[in-house]
Design a protein around this motif. Structure first.
Motif, short mmCIF file in Angstrom:
data_model
loop_
_atom_site.label_atom_id
_atom_site.label_comp_id
_atom_site.label_asym_id
_atom_site.label_seq_id
_atom_site.Cartn_x
_atom_site.Cartn_y
_atom_site.Cartn_z
N SER A 183 -2.54 3.17 -19.03
CA SER A 183 -3.82 2.59 -18.70
C SER A 183 -4.26 3.03 -17.32
N LEU A 184 -5.39 3.66 -17.28
CA LEU A 184 -5.92 4.12 -16.00
C LEU A 184 -6.21 2.94 -15.09
N ASP A 185 -6.40 1.77 -15.71
CA ASP A 185 -6.70 0.59 -14.90
C ASP A 185 -5.52 0.22 -14.00
N ARG A 186 -4.35 0.68 -14.41
CA ARG A 186 -3.16 0.34 -13.61
C ARG A 186 -3.02 1.22 -12.38
N LEU A 187 -3.89 2.22 -12.27
CA LEU A 187 -3.72 3.19 -11.18
C LEU A 187 -3.74 2.57 -9.80
N ILE A 188 -4.61 1.58 -9.62
CA ILE A 188 -4.70 1.00 -8.28
C ILE A 188 -3.41 0.30 -7.88
N PHE A 189 -2.62 -0.07 -8.87
CA PHE A 189 -1.33 -0.70 -8.54
C PHE A 189 -0.23 0.35 -8.42
N SER A 190 -0.58 1.58 -8.72
CA SER A 190 0.43 2.64 -8.74
C SER A 190 0.31 3.58 -7.56
N GLY A 191 -0.64 3.31 -6.68
CA GLY A 191 -0.74 4.13 -5.49
C GLY A 191 -2.07 4.87 -5.33
N MET A 196 0.83 -1.21 0.00
CA MET A 196 0.00 0.00 0.00
C MET A 196 0.86 1.26 0.00
N SER A 197 0.51 2.17 -0.86
CA SER A 197 1.26 3.42 -0.89
C SER A 197 0.51 4.50 -0.12
N PHE A 198 1.26 5.46 0.31
CA PHE A 198 0.66 6.61 0.97
C PHE A 198 0.96 7.82 0.10
N VAL A 199 -0.05 8.25 -0.63
CA VAL A 199 0.17 9.31 -1.62
C VAL A 199 -0.25 10.66 -1.07
N ILE A 200 0.67 11.61 -1.12
CA ILE A 200 0.41 12.98 -0.68
C ILE A 200 0.61 13.89 -1.89
N THR A 201 -0.29 14.82 -2.08
CA THR A 201 -0.10 15.74 -3.20
C THR A 201 -0.08 17.20 -2.74
N GLU A 247 5.72 3.98 6.07
CA GLU A 247 4.80 3.92 4.92
C GLU A 247 5.59 4.08 3.62
N ASN A 248 5.02 3.53 2.58
CA ASN A 248 5.60 3.70 1.27
C ASN A 248 5.01 4.98 0.66
N VAL A 249 5.68 6.09 0.93
CA VAL A 249 5.13 7.40 0.59
C VAL A 249 5.47 7.81 -0.84
N ILE A 250 4.49 8.36 -1.52
CA ILE A 250 4.76 9.03 -2.79
C ILE A 250 4.29 10.48 -2.66
N LEU A 251 5.24 11.39 -2.68
CA LEU A 251 4.88 12.80 -2.60
C LEU A 251 4.90 13.38 -4.01
#
Length: 513
Positions: free
Chosen positions: A242-250, A1-6, A39-43
């Motif tokens: 592919s937008l379908d890949r988004l759930i695997f990308s965070g 699971m990623s933790f995405v912050i924007t 956490e696996n963070v993506i900023l």
RNA sequence: GUCAGUGUAGCUCAGCUGGUUAGAGCACAGCAUUCAUAACGCUGAGGUCGAGAGUUCAAGUCUCUCCACUGACACCA
């Protein structure tokens, strides 16, 4: 699971100001915190580069829109680098990759039947660049701001069926943890309750934008373009998009941190667009306030804008980060006052924290062979150990609530406690009394250890100062997890300490900024 | 204009469902002190809680009116 912050994707109409720096610093602190929490963070940060304003600005300076964007975008990249921002992605909406994602997003929304051709009609003010809701029956209404008569416009646009999502959005914005702070949530709830209307997502008179596939002459309205940037940031550029890949990308994002000016786009439009495209919704939004300077709004007209570059070179990142995160309650407006800024830096960072480190390492070196005291007997339980663990608790809770102020205060309180402990124990007196020969090492160790915890906790807020403090304590975080670093007693007895150097010199109030 | 919110020490703000002499931090003053970055610690001075009226045994805290400021009210971002 990623933790995405924007962060928002900043509009490159002009160079970055302190406001965008503020948001970015807050997100950076949050990202650092969650990384330390394991956490696996993506900023994500980036820039929004399309729209009429940019087109006009470029024209004024005799540049092509693209070269204007290249220039300003680069200045953002450089700025974040100099502030040591730990972002993982930087999106540019002029990237081909992003344009492809927007196109795919659009086709999903189209497939849901949420796009139709409509007419944008109304009285338009060229000066304001917007349609005016005159609400009167005047034959020739005028713009209150520009004192000019309005033009009647009748423009063909693509519309998005926002109204279709009335119920879902209403439920979403009312749900407990979606929008913070509560005052902003209330505004949005009221807005949504008054009824959502479809909004146009294309323009026919703006060239500087992403062309809408299948609709000659139309470009995407900037928001339909920019918000999707959060998605393109997560999708890698290799292979088919592919937008379908988004759930695997965070995706979905854990939190979108934004300024209060763009809350509505994020709280209402964006979730509806995502619903339409069949994508999951962000977990939360946090809308922070604006910064004024000495009580005045910053702006070109007043000529009182604070340049982040100059501030940084004048004072360094620690003091400014501390001021912005500790003195301004996140979610409320803040005021940058130079005297207060100097006072706060000196009081909190130099005197309370820096001097605590300095006085303690000095004593330790002086009395214990330039080292951390060699403790042989078990470390007696003490008040500092207790308040440290309370501090750690409070720090984490506050951080999770994006209450940077509370987190900073928790650290400061611990430093104050340690100073009081020293004054109460007065090791400089006890060292002269043979009865205390075995006790003084414990006093010093306890304070050194507390100071180490302060250094460790400071990491997400002030990474630079944190590093300098730990270095003075000859403590290397190494690969230990943060929770291991936060264990009482990690400081190794007997390790030699470097010569104390003030980690945070006091600032003088003189330079005019 | 409509709706929402704010107004408490010089500054930034806490004060929950009304209850003894209104709190904190900073700034200011004094004391003490040397381990330390003229730092730390202790003490103190500072407010008719925006104005007025009302409810109540009791109001910063509830009601009404007024004043001042801020924000939202759909496509600049």
């Amino acid at each position: 699971m990623s933790f995405v912050i924007t962060t928002p994707l900043y509009y490159v109409n002009d160079r970055a100001h302190l406001g965008s720096t503020y948001t970015t610093i807050a997100c950076d602190a949050l990202a650092r915190f969650y990384r330390l929490m394991g956490e696996n963070v993506i900023l994500i940060t980036g820039v929004d580069e399309h729209g009429q304003k940019i087109q006009q600005t470029a024209e004024k300076t005799n540049k092509t829109p693209q070269s204007h964007c290249d220039e300003i975008s680069q200045s953002y990249i450089d700025l974040w680098k100099s502030w040591n921002i730990s972002h993982d992605r930087f999106v540019r909406t002029t990237d081909q990759h992003h344009q492809n994602v927007v196109n795919q997003f659009f086709s999903k929304v189209q497939e849901s039947g949420d796009i139709y051709i409509g007419k944008q009609q109304g009285w338009y003010c060229v000066g304001c660049e917007e349609y005016k809701d005159t609400g009167t029956n005047e034959l020739l209404p005028t713009c209150d701001i520009h004192q000019k008569s309005l033009e009647w416009r009748d423009e063909e646009n693509l519309f998005f069926r926002l109204s279709k999502y009335q119920n879902e959005i209403e439920e979403l914005v009312n749900s407990s943890n979606f929008i913070s702070p509560p005052s902003r949530k209330k505004e949005i709830c009221n807005f949504v309750a008054s009824g959502l209307k479809d909004f146009s997502i294309s323009r026919v008179n703006v060239d500087w934008g992403i062309p809408v596939p299948g609709y000659e002459g139309h470009t995407f309205y900037v928001w339909f373009d920019a918000l999707v940037g959060y998605l393109s940031a997560l999708l890698d550029t290799k292979g088919d998009i592919s937008l379908d890949r988004l759930i695997f990308s965070g995706w979905p994002a854990s939190v979108h941190v934004i300024g209060k000016d763009i809350l509505r786009f994020h709280a209402v439009y964006w979730p509806a667009m995502l619903l339409s495209a069949g994508l999951s919704l962000p977990n939360s939004l946090f809308s922070h306030g604006f910064l004024t300077r000495e009580g005045l709004k910053m702006g070109k007209t007043l000529g009182n804008v604070l340049d982040p570059e100059r501030l940084l070179s004048l004072y360094g990142s620690d003091s400014i980060r501390w001021y912005l995160l500790k003195d301004v309650k996140f979610g409320q407006d803040g005021d940058f006052q130079q005297k207060r800024f100097i006072d706060l830096t000196n009081n909190d960072l130099s005197n309370t924290i820096g001097n605590l480190l300095n006085r303690t390492t000095s004593m330790s070196r002086k009395w214990f062979d330039n080292s951390i005291p060699l403790i042989t007997t078990p470390n007696p339980d003490n008040s500092l150990k207790k308040s440290s663990s309370q501090t750690i608790q409070s720090f984490k809770t506050n951080f999770k609530d994006l209450n940077f102020q509370g987190a900073a205060q928790a650290i400061l309180d611990l430093a104050i406690n340690a100073n009081i402990y020293l004054n109460d124990e007065a090791p400089w007196k006890k060292i002269k009394d043979p009865n205390y020969t075995n006790y003084v090492p414990h006093i010093i160790y306890n304070v050194l250890e507390t100071t180490r915890l302060i250094g460790v906790l400071l990491n997400p807020l002030l990474p630079d100062l944190s590093e300098r403090i730990l270095k003075q304590l000859a403590f290397t975080p190494s690969s230990d997890s943060w929770s291991a670093q936060l264990e009482w007693g990690s400081l190794k007895p007997g390790v030699s300490l470097p010569n104390p150097v003030p980690v945070m010199p006091r600032l003088e109030l003189n330079e005019e900024i």
